[in-house]
Design a protein around this motif. Structure first.
Motif, short mmCIF file in Angstrom:
data_model
loop_
_atom_site.label_atom_id
_atom_site.label_comp_id
_atom_site.label_asym_id
_atom_site.label_seq_id
_atom_site.Cartn_x
_atom_site.Cartn_y
_atom_site.Cartn_z
N SER A 140 58.11 30.95 39.97
CA SER A 140 58.28 31.82 41.14
C SER A 140 59.13 31.16 42.22
N ILE A 141 59.45 29.90 42.04
CA ILE A 141 60.39 29.22 42.94
C ILE A 141 61.80 29.27 42.35
N PHE A 142 61.94 28.85 41.10
CA PHE A 142 63.26 28.63 40.53
C PHE A 142 63.94 29.92 40.08
N ILE A 143 63.18 30.89 39.57
CA ILE A 143 63.81 32.16 39.17
C ILE A 143 64.36 32.91 40.39
N PRO A 144 63.57 33.13 41.47
CA PRO A 144 64.14 33.77 42.66
C PRO A 144 65.25 32.95 43.31
N VAL A 160 70.88 32.84 44.82
CA VAL A 160 72.22 32.23 44.84
C VAL A 160 73.24 33.19 44.26
N LEU A 161 72.86 33.88 43.19
CA LEU A 161 73.77 34.85 42.57
C LEU A 161 74.01 36.05 43.47
N VAL A 220 63.10 35.85 50.78
CA VAL A 220 62.96 34.63 51.58
C VAL A 220 64.10 33.66 51.30
N PHE A 221 64.45 33.50 50.04
CA PHE A 221 65.55 32.60 49.68
C PHE A 221 66.89 33.12 50.17
N LEU A 222 67.08 34.44 50.12
CA LEU A 222 68.32 35.01 50.64
C LEU A 222 68.46 34.73 52.14
#
Length: 292
Positions: free
Chosen positions: A87-91, A96-97, A177-179
């Motif tokens: 749930s950290i690395f897939i999102p 990034v994409l 959140v990552f975006l």
């Protein structure tokens, strides 16, 4: 001479007046339930005043010597770790994409966020249908020449189904959140790296990841808390089985309180869960303090 702070000056009185409604609500709906939960964990009996009997640490002694409780703790740790890492690395990879200019970017963002606003009960019923013995997943495996897998009746495969559901459910929130974290990284850093001849991997490793450090900690802790309180997927899909292999801490508390009516024992287990959540929040606050 240092001026003494006056708690009764006009500014402080006005501040306390504005804070009072929030403090009252917090006291009623947060602080009082926590205090009552801890008190209840030292008692035995029902919720009525006459039915409550003080037993001291007996509930905790019984809890920590109960093999079923430790199996539930192991299940919860396995479920949490196996959910948090993807749930950290897939999102992160998707963010990034999707942070770049690609076709249908807005549509893809919406599609990835949809699981987060979908009822987990409805999704759980859908997963139960997909992974039943004669369900679509096993039908697809049969077409590929693979023997059907007893997903929901196997002590090995039932937990991965719950983990897959939880990862899918948490995907959209973590992606957003990552975006937000990516857009907070100054573009000038990437421009300077390009002038130095850095490739895409070097920019990701030396600029993106350090810039998202606090975001990754936030995502890890919020996802861990989400998994610690997981109940619906267990209730809908497996009911804690087979052989207690998917019984998580919240479902264990529910069973003890509302199936066995052992409210004090359930309160002791809930207090342990509360302590685990407090440790995660403390870790997050310490991480933010170190950065600032």
């Amino acid at each position: 001479m240092k001026k003494q702070h006056n708690w009764l000056d006009q500014d402080n009185i006005v501040a306390w007046i504005f804070l009072a409604p929030a403090l009252i609500l917090l006291s009623i709906f947060v602080f009082y339930p926590i205090i009552y939960l801890i008190y209840l964990s030292f008692t035995r009996g029902s919720f009525t005043v006459r039915g409550i009997h003080w037993v001291g640490l007996r509930n905790y002694i019984r809890l920590f010597s109960d093999p079923d409780f430790w199996q539930v703790v192991r299940n919860t740790i396995y479920f949490t770790v196996a959910t948090v890492i993807p749930s950290i690395f897939i999102p992160l990879g998707l963010a990034v994409l999707l942070n770049q200019t690609i076709p249908l970017r807005g549509l893809l963002r919406t599609a990835f966020f949809l699981p987060s606003i979908t009822s987990i009960v409805a999704v759980g019923l859908g997963f139960r249908w997909l992974f039943q013995t004669d369900g679509p997943v096993n039908n697809l495996l049969s077409l590929l020449g693979i023997d059907p897998i007893p997903w929901l009746s196997s002590t090995v495969w039932a937990m991965p189904v719950l983990i897959l559901l939880s990862i899918w459910k948490q995907l959209g929130i973590n992606l957003i959140v990552f975006l937000a974290g990516l857009q907070a990284i100054p573009i000038s850093r990437y421009e300077a790296a390009e002038l130095d001849g850095a490739n895409e991997w070097a920019k990701f490793w030396h600029i993106t990841l350090p810039g998202l450090q606090s975001t990754m900690i936030f995502v890890a802790i919020t996802t861990a808390i989400f998994t610690l309180r997981s109940f619906e997927q267990v209730y809908v899909i497996t009911g804690g089985g087979p052989l207690n292999s998917t019984n998580l801490l919240v479902y264990f508390i529910y069973e003890k309180a509302f199936a066995d009516f052992e409210f004090g024992y359930a309160a002791a287990a809930a207090t342990v869960l509360l302590g685990m959540a407090f440790l995660l929040v403390y870790w997050q606050l310490q991480s933010w303090r170190e950065e600032n």
